[in-house]
Each structure stands twice: as structure tokens, then as C-alpha cells.
Design a protein around this motif. Sequence first.
Motif, PDB file in Angstrom:
ATOM      1  N   ARG A  32       0.832  -1.206   0.000  1.00 30.45           N
ATOM      2  CA  ARG A  32       0.000   0.000   0.000  1.00 30.45           C
ATOM      3  C   ARG A  32       0.869   1.259   0.000  1.00 30.45           C
ATOM      4  NH1 ARG A  32      -2.611   0.978   4.452  1.00 30.45           N
ATOM      5  NH2 ARG A  32      -4.378   2.111   3.554  1.00 30.45           N
ATOM      6  N   ALA A  33       1.934   1.237   0.820  1.00 26.45           N
ATOM      7  CA  ALA A  33       2.822   2.396   0.889  1.00 26.45           C
ATOM      8  C   ALA A  33       3.497   2.653  -0.455  1.00 26.45           C
ATOM      9  CB  ALA A  33       3.874   2.183   1.974  1.00 26.45           C
ATOM     10  N   ARG A  35       2.399   1.836  -3.438  1.00 27.02           N
ATOM     11  CA  ARG A  35       1.419   2.367  -4.388  1.00 27.02           C
ATOM     12  C   ARG A  35       1.085   3.821  -4.065  1.00 27.02           C
ATOM     13  NH1 ARG A  35      -5.029   1.530  -5.258  1.00 27.02           N
ATOM     14  NH2 ARG A  35      -5.064   2.470  -7.335  1.00 27.02           N
ATOM     15  N   ARG A  36       0.858   4.114  -2.801  1.00 25.50           N
ATOM     16  CA  ARG A  36       0.508   5.478  -2.403  1.00 25.50           C
ATOM     17  C   ARG A  36       1.620   6.456  -2.776  1.00 25.50           C
ATOM     18  NH1 ARG A  36      -2.201   7.592   3.177  1.00 25.50           N
ATOM     19  NH2 ARG A  36      -3.750   6.118   2.424  1.00 25.50           N
ATOM     20  N   ALA A  37       2.857   6.055  -2.517  1.00 28.17           N
ATOM     21  CA  ALA A  37       3.979   6.915  -2.874  1.00 28.17           C
ATOM     22  C   ALA A  37       3.999   7.183  -4.372  1.00 28.17           C
ATOM     23  CB  ALA A  37       5.290   6.280  -2.433  1.00 28.17           C
ATOM     24  N   GLY A  38       3.747   6.148  -5.168  1.00 27.75           N
ATOM     25  CA  GLY A  38       3.718   6.324  -6.618  1.00 27.75           C
ATOM     26  C   GLY A  38       2.641   7.291  -7.058  1.00 27.75           C
ATOM     27  N   LEU A  39       1.476   7.226  -6.414  1.00 27.76           N
ATOM     28  CA  LEU A  39       0.388   8.140  -6.750  1.00 27.76           C
ATOM     29  C   LEU A  39       0.747   9.582  -6.394  1.00 27.76           C
ATOM     30  CD1 LEU A  39      -2.663   6.004  -5.528  1.00 27.76           C
ATOM     31  CD2 LEU A  39      -2.093   6.560  -7.898  1.00 27.76           C
ATOM     32  N   LEU A  40       1.378   9.776  -5.255  1.00 28.96           N
ATOM     33  CA  LEU A  40       1.773  11.123  -4.840  1.00 28.96           C
ATOM     34  C   LEU A  40       2.868  11.675  -5.743  1.00 28.96           C
ATOM     35  CD1 LEU A  40       1.791  10.607  -0.963  1.00 28.96           C
ATOM     36  CD2 LEU A  40       0.082  11.843  -2.314  1.00 28.96           C
ATOM     37  N   ILE A  41       3.797  10.823  -6.112  1.00 26.99           N
ATOM     38  CA  ILE A  41       4.881  11.247  -7.001  1.00 26.99           C
ATOM     39  C   ILE A  41       4.319  11.636  -8.369  1.00 26.99           C
ATOM     40  CG2 ILE A  41       6.880  10.397  -8.310  1.00 26.99           C
ATOM     41  CD1 ILE A  41       7.540   8.707  -5.747  1.00 26.99           C
ATOM     42  N   GLY A  42       3.450  10.793  -8.911  1.00 29.67           N
ATOM     43  CA  GLY A  42       2.878  11.090 -10.223  1.00 29.67           C
ATOM     44  C   GLY A  42       1.987  12.315 -10.218  1.00 29.67           C
ATOM     45  N   SER A  43       1.180  12.458  -9.175  1.00 28.61           N
ATOM     46  CA  SER A  43       0.233  13.576  -9.116  1.00 28.61           C
ATOM     47  C   SER A  43       0.920  14.920  -8.920  1.00 28.61           C
ATOM     48  CB  SER A  43      -0.773  13.349  -7.984  1.00 28.61           C
ATOM     49  OG  SER A  43      -1.537  12.181  -8.221  1.00 28.61           O
ATOM     50  N   SER A  44       2.095  14.906  -8.307  1.00 32.64           N
ATOM     51  CA  SER A  44       2.830  16.149  -8.070  1.00 32.64           C
ATOM     52  C   SER A  44       3.905  16.400  -9.111  1.00 32.64           C
ATOM     53  CB  SER A  44       3.472  16.120  -6.679  1.00 32.64           C
ATOM     54  OG  SER A  44       4.431  15.080  -6.592  1.00 32.64           O
ATOM     55  N   ALA A  45       4.040  15.482 -10.073  1.00 28.53           N
ATOM     56  CA  ALA A  45       5.092  15.582 -11.111  1.00 28.53           C
ATOM     57  C   ALA A  45       6.473  15.692 -10.473  1.00 28.53           C
ATOM     58  CB  ALA A  45       4.825  16.758 -12.045  1.00 28.53           C
ATOM     59  N   MET A  46       6.675  14.938  -9.401  1.00 29.45           N
ATOM     60  CA  MET A  46       7.947  14.957  -8.697  1.00 29.45           C
ATOM     61  C   MET A  46       9.032  14.324  -9.566  1.00 29.45           C
ATOM     62  SD  MET A  46       8.695  13.395  -4.881  1.00 29.45           S
ATOM     63  CE  MET A  46       7.048  13.881  -4.344  1.00 29.45           C
ATOM     64  N   THR A  59       8.001   9.234  10.412  1.00 25.43           N
ATOM     65  CA  THR A  59       9.273   8.529  10.538  1.00 25.43           C
ATOM     66  C   THR A  59       9.984   8.363   9.199  1.00 25.43           C
ATOM     67  OG1 THR A  59       8.133   6.396  10.374  1.00 25.43           O
ATOM     68  CG2 THR A  59       8.495   7.284  12.590  1.00 25.43           C
ATOM     69  N   GLY A  60       9.477   8.993   8.149  1.00 26.20           N
ATOM     70  CA  GLY A  60      10.177   8.995   6.867  1.00 26.20           C
ATOM     71  C   GLY A  60       9.856   7.847   5.942  1.00 26.20           C
ATOM     72  N   ILE A  61       8.740   7.164   6.191  1.00 25.06           N
ATOM     73  CA  ILE A  61       8.363   6.022   5.358  1.00 25.06           C
ATOM     74  C   ILE A  61       8.227   6.428   3.899  1.00 25.06           C
ATOM     75  CG2 ILE A  61       6.495   4.371   4.881  1.00 25.06           C
ATOM     76  CD1 ILE A  61       6.020   4.332   7.968  1.00 25.06           C
ATOM     77  N   PHE A  65      10.801   7.035  -0.701  1.00 25.61           N
ATOM     78  CA  PHE A  65      10.310   6.974  -2.081  1.00 25.61           C
ATOM     79  C   PHE A  65      10.528   8.300  -2.798  1.00 25.61           C
ATOM     80  CE2 PHE A  65       7.629   3.766   0.092  1.00 25.61           C
ATOM     81  CZ  PHE A  65       7.847   2.662  -0.725  1.00 25.61           C
ATOM     82  N   PHE A  66      10.248   9.399  -2.109  1.00 26.93           N
ATOM     83  CA  PHE A  66      10.368  10.711  -2.728  1.00 26.93           C
ATOM     84  C   PHE A  66      11.826  11.030  -3.068  1.00 26.93           C
ATOM     85  CE2 PHE A  66       6.492  11.917   0.075  1.00 26.93           C
ATOM     86  CZ  PHE A  66       5.652  11.220  -0.776  1.00 26.93           C
ATOM     87  N   GLN A  67      12.747  10.688  -2.168  1.00 26.35           N
ATOM     88  CA  GLN A  67      14.166  10.950  -2.415  1.00 26.35           C
ATOM     89  C   GLN A  67      14.658  10.229  -3.668  1.00 26.35           C
ATOM     90  OE1 GLN A  67      15.113  13.723  -0.303  1.00 26.35           O
ATOM     91  NE2 GLN A  67      16.969  12.545   0.044  1.00 26.35           N
TER      92      GLN A  67
END
Length: 248
Positions: A32-33, A35-46, A59-61, A65-67
Motif C-alpha cells: 500500500r505504501a 502504491r501510495r507513494a507512486g500516486l503522490l509522485i505522479g500527481s505532483s510531477a515529482m 518517521t520517513g516512510i 520513495f520521494f528521495q
Amino acid sequence: MLSIREEIKHNERILSRAGEVWGWDTPAGRLRAQRRAGLLIGSSAMASGKKVLELGCGTGIFSDFFQKTGAAVVVMDVSHNFLCQARQRNAGIVAVVCDAKSLPFASESFDAVVGSSVLHHLDLGPCLSEIYRVLKPAGAIAFAEPNMLNPQVALERSCAFTRRIFNATADETAFFKWQIAGALRSHNFRDVFVRPFGFLHPHTPAGCIRYLVSAENVLEKIPLFSEIAGSLLIGARKNNGSQRKDRI
């Protein structure tokens, strides 16, 4: 919302088992984490070259992914000990202890502001104003938050007894999608979207995960039924004067 002092006290109580409390430490929770990270990355064009602020990193979970996108990620939280754990996960992370309604960053500093399960802990209006302020023109936001139409989420927030069982704080809430969309519009965000997602429960038995993942992809496309998914994917952009197009 809870006072900052009470929020920090709650965080200290769950510090040693935060991943368990939040449901990220199980096999299904880790999926789940991701997938969620992927959605946030894609939605923000990170991406590499972008400067990103992660609000309420815990705690940086998700910071990990973002880094990995190559973006310059700054993380913040009100809890010093959470940030210590985030730094242990990634020694090179830039971490700042601060309150989301008084961000210590210059205006128009970030290409994106993101977060997982953080907005429902905050005094939303002042925090959205601060997020808007630190975003660059046309900068993006992406958040994943609990969906109040989900039966378990609604039960968790229904009374003090269930809040204690599910480790929810006294004033912790969740969002209806029209509620959060309206709040974003009222703070001048454009291209607002709010989409329910997520039917994989963190305590799904390992042998059932792949079947539920397949079912999840179908369930999220079923009109009306999809509305009770566990989470809301929330996104928008800072208004730069162009025509606004919203979808909820």
C-alpha cells in the motif's frame, strides 16, 4: 485539532510502533505504501530538478520513495523524534521541525508540497494558506487522506472508544471529497481533483494480497462503490492566472 503539544505527546506514545499503528509494516501495508507513494509522485510531477516539501513526514516512510525520484526533498514534522527516525532512514535528508501553519520557508520556494495522512491532523485553513504561499506559481500539491465515506474510517472517528482502539487522536478527522475540494478552491487552488482509492487492507493475509490487488483495480472503477474506498488522492495547483478546471 489537537494542540501542537498534545499532538507531539501522541506521537511520542506511538513512536516505537508507528509503522504498526499506521499499518505500513505488514506485507499488505508495504505494498500500500509503495502504491501510495507512486500516486503522490505522479500527481505532483515529482522528478529530478524539482524542489519538494513533504508535510508531516513522520518517521520517513514516504520520504524514502520521494528521495529516489532525484528531487530535492525537504521534510518537516512537529515531532523531533519522528524526524530523528526519518534521518536514520536517509542520512542526507533535509529535516525541519516546525508547525505546518507557520512554515519557515520563503514564499514560492517549492515546486510541489506533498504528504500522506497529514492534512486531517491540521488546522486546515491556515495550513492551506501556508502551502499556497510556499508554492511556486503553478506548483502542485498531492496528498493522500482518509475518506470519511469508508465504513472503517467512519467507525474509527465515531466516538472516543473507537478512537482509542484505532489509535486516532481526540480531534483527528477525515475528509469527504467535496469538503476538501471546496477548501482547496476557497484558497485559490486550481485544477483540483479528489479521487477515492484503496481497498487493500493492511492486515490482508499474505496469501490473499494478489487477489485483492486485482479486485482493487476493478472496485475503484465501479461508480458509487468506489466512493467508499479507504483513502482520497487529493491534488491541485497554485493559481497562476490561467483558467481553472476542477474535477471531483
